[in-house]
Design a protein around this motif. Sequence first.
Motif, mmCIF file in Angstrom:
data_model
loop_
_atom_site.group_PDB
_atom_site.id
_atom_site.type_symbol
_atom_site.label_atom_id
_atom_site.label_comp_id
_atom_site.label_asym_id
_atom_site.label_seq_id
_atom_site.Cartn_x
_atom_site.Cartn_y
_atom_site.Cartn_z
ATOM 1 N N SER A 90 -31.345 31.667 59.063
ATOM 2 C CA SER A 90 -32.262 32.760 58.746
ATOM 3 C C SER A 90 -32.875 32.532 57.370
ATOM 4 C CB SER A 90 -31.529 34.103 58.774
ATOM 5 O OG SER A 90 -31.030 34.382 60.072
ATOM 6 N N SER A 91 -34.113 32.949 57.214
ATOM 7 C CA SER A 91 -34.788 32.814 55.926
ATOM 8 C C SER A 91 -34.242 33.845 54.946
ATOM 9 C CB SER A 91 -36.295 33.017 56.101
ATOM 10 O OG SER A 91 -36.568 34.367 56.464
ATOM 11 N N PRO A 92 -34.429 33.618 53.643
ATOM 12 C CA PRO A 92 -33.971 34.618 52.657
ATOM 13 C C PRO A 92 -34.585 35.997 52.892
ATOM 14 C CG PRO A 92 -34.479 32.556 51.566
ATOM 15 C CD PRO A 92 -34.933 32.402 52.988
ATOM 16 N N LEU A 93 -35.853 36.038 53.323
ATOM 17 C CA LEU A 93 -36.484 37.331 53.585
ATOM 18 C C LEU A 93 -35.821 38.037 54.751
ATOM 19 C CD1 LEU A 93 -38.719 39.317 52.846
ATOM 20 C CD2 LEU A 93 -40.242 38.093 54.409
ATOM 21 N N GLN A 94 -35.473 37.302 55.799
ATOM 22 C CA GLN A 94 -34.775 37.897 56.939
ATOM 23 C C GLN A 94 -33.400 38.411 56.529
ATOM 24 O OE1 GLN A 94 -34.971 34.483 59.572
ATOM 25 N NE2 GLN A 94 -36.660 35.358 60.748
ATOM 26 N N LYS A 95 -32.709 37.650 55.690
ATOM 27 C CA LYS A 95 -31.399 38.096 55.208
ATOM 28 C C LYS A 95 -31.539 39.352 54.357
ATOM 29 C CE LYS A 95 -29.202 33.531 55.203
ATOM 30 N NZ LYS A 95 -28.582 32.466 54.374
ATOM 31 N N ILE A 103 -28.481 41.521 48.135
ATOM 32 C CA ILE A 103 -29.901 41.848 48.318
ATOM 33 C C ILE A 103 -30.731 41.220 47.201
ATOM 34 C CG2 ILE A 103 -31.595 43.719 48.198
ATOM 35 C CD1 ILE A 103 -29.650 45.469 49.722
ATOM 36 N N LYS A 104 -30.278 41.371 45.970
ATOM 37 C CA LYS A 104 -31.004 40.820 44.827
ATOM 38 C C LYS A 104 -31.058 39.295 44.890
ATOM 39 C CE LYS A 104 -29.463 44.657 41.916
ATOM 40 N NZ LYS A 104 -28.604 45.056 40.769
ATOM 41 N N PHE A 105 -29.960 38.701 45.317
ATOM 42 C CA PHE A 105 -29.896 37.241 45.392
ATOM 43 C C PHE A 105 -30.873 36.696 46.435
ATOM 44 C CE2 PHE A 105 -27.781 33.330 47.024
ATOM 45 C CZ PHE A 105 -27.947 32.553 45.892
ATOM 46 N N GLU A 106 -30.865 37.288 47.637
ATOM 47 C CA GLU A 106 -31.766 36.832 48.700
ATOM 48 C C GLU A 106 -33.219 37.149 48.343
ATOM 49 O OE1 GLU A 106 -30.862 34.922 50.998
ATOM 50 O OE2 GLU A 106 -28.692 35.140 50.775
ATOM 51 N N ARG A 107 -33.448 38.231 47.637
ATOM 52 C CA ARG A 107 -34.798 38.590 47.188
ATOM 53 C C ARG A 107 -35.366 37.509 46.267
ATOM 54 N NH1 ARG A 107 -34.463 43.715 43.675
ATOM 55 N NH2 ARG A 107 -33.872 42.201 42.088
ATOM 56 N N GLU A 108 -34.551 37.021 45.331
ATOM 57 C CA GLU A 108 -35.018 35.985 44.411
ATOM 58 C C GLU A 108 -35.148 34.641 45.121
ATOM 59 O OE1 GLU A 108 -36.163 36.694 41.467
ATOM 60 O OE2 GLU A 108 -35.620 38.784 41.896
ATOM 61 N N LYS A 109 -34.247 34.342 46.049
ATOM 62 C CA LYS A 109 -34.354 33.100 46.816
ATOM 63 C C LYS A 109 -35.649 33.072 47.609
ATOM 64 C CE LYS A 109 -31.036 31.503 49.302
ATOM 65 N NZ LYS A 109 -29.890 31.475 50.254
ATOM 66 N N ASN A 110 -36.041 34.229 48.138
ATOM 67 C CA ASN A 110 -37.282 34.301 48.899
ATOM 68 C C ASN A 110 -38.479 33.983 48.014
ATOM 69 O OD1 ASN A 110 -39.058 35.124 51.176
ATOM 70 N ND2 ASN A 110 -39.543 36.820 49.818
ATOM 71 N N CYS A 111 -38.472 34.512 46.802
ATOM 72 C CA CYS A 111 -39.565 34.227 45.861
ATOM 73 C C CYS A 111 -39.602 32.745 45.502
ATOM 74 C CB CYS A 111 -39.413 35.074 44.601
ATOM 75 S SG CYS A 111 -39.652 36.850 44.863
ATOM 76 N N ASP A 112 -38.433 32.153 45.271
ATOM 77 C CA ASP A 112 -38.378 30.740 44.911
ATOM 78 C C ASP A 112 -38.865 29.855 46.055
ATOM 79 O OD1 ASP A 112 -37.359 31.425 42.443
ATOM 80 O OD2 ASP A 112 -35.274 31.226 43.065
ATOM 81 N N SER A 113 -38.469 30.180 47.292
ATOM 82 C CA SER A 113 -38.904 29.377 48.434
ATOM 83 C C SER A 113 -40.410 29.494 48.640
ATOM 84 C CB SER A 113 -38.156 29.808 49.701
ATOM 85 O OG SER A 113 -38.458 31.147 50.040
ATOM 86 N N THR A 114 -40.983 30.656 48.319
ATOM 87 C CA THR A 114 -42.430 30.832 48.428
ATOM 88 C C THR A 114 -43.159 29.958 47.421
ATOM 89 O OG1 THR A 114 -42.150 33.119 49.185
ATOM 90 C CG2 THR A 114 -44.315 32.506 48.343
#
Length: 280
Positions: A36-41, A228-239
Amino acid sequence: MEHFSYSLLLSLLHSLWQAALLLCLYSGATILFKYSSPLQKRNKLFMLLAAQFLLSAITFTIYYSGSTYQFSDYFTHAFFAFFSRYTYLEMAAPWITTAYFTIIAFKSMQHFFGWQHFKKAILAHGIKPGVELKLFSIVKAAEFGIRKKVTLLYSNHIHTPLTFGFLKPVILMPVALVNNLSIAETESLIIHELTHIKNNDYFLNWIVLFAETLFFFNPFLRILTEKIKFEREKNCDSTVLQFNYPPLNYAGTLLKAARYHSTTAPFLLAAVLNKSQLLK
């Protein structure tokens, strides 16, 4: 009033095992859907957070309405059999709930006055960036489909890139950091913050803050919000990496931001939360 306090106290105690159960469910789902992607998580974790609010509300309603006698309340007998033989918990409930609401009020006032101070003291001294980066933020915001006007400002009063505001989002970049970054590195941090704006992370962060304030005593819910905060930042980094910025260079940019990083108010979205998160 005593019945209300007692019902609230029991619902808060029940939130401990409820949050632990939700964390176990998330761990199981992560194993099943490991790609699953960070955004999905992040979205799944928000669903669990909503489930915690709902479970607490249902638990309180059951106790307050006296419906516990109509159900086989296994968890109550399992976890609170000791307390059911004594009346001191019910007697102490008003005092405990009074202390609980006092702490909630204190934390809420801290957040409110901190937000007001930040809005007046820091945004009032914002420095306009150069035309090149200003145009870059406008163009990328359009590419992201962000219809709100996004303002890019520099500030001498912050130590890490921040996103602030929901209806009128503002990206704040620390002057000391920008002076040590190349144009490409600054652009990557702007894209990071634009991703927050695109995903309404600032608004959702207030929900996280509300949950952390309401369940400040619950370590399992704290773990959930940190995820939540961790996956939120991972999503930004992957973008950011989707825009073909070299991963190693971007990692170096985040490292520079971490060196300037200091404690950030919980109602702000910082590019780097802490060095432990950056290492992961």
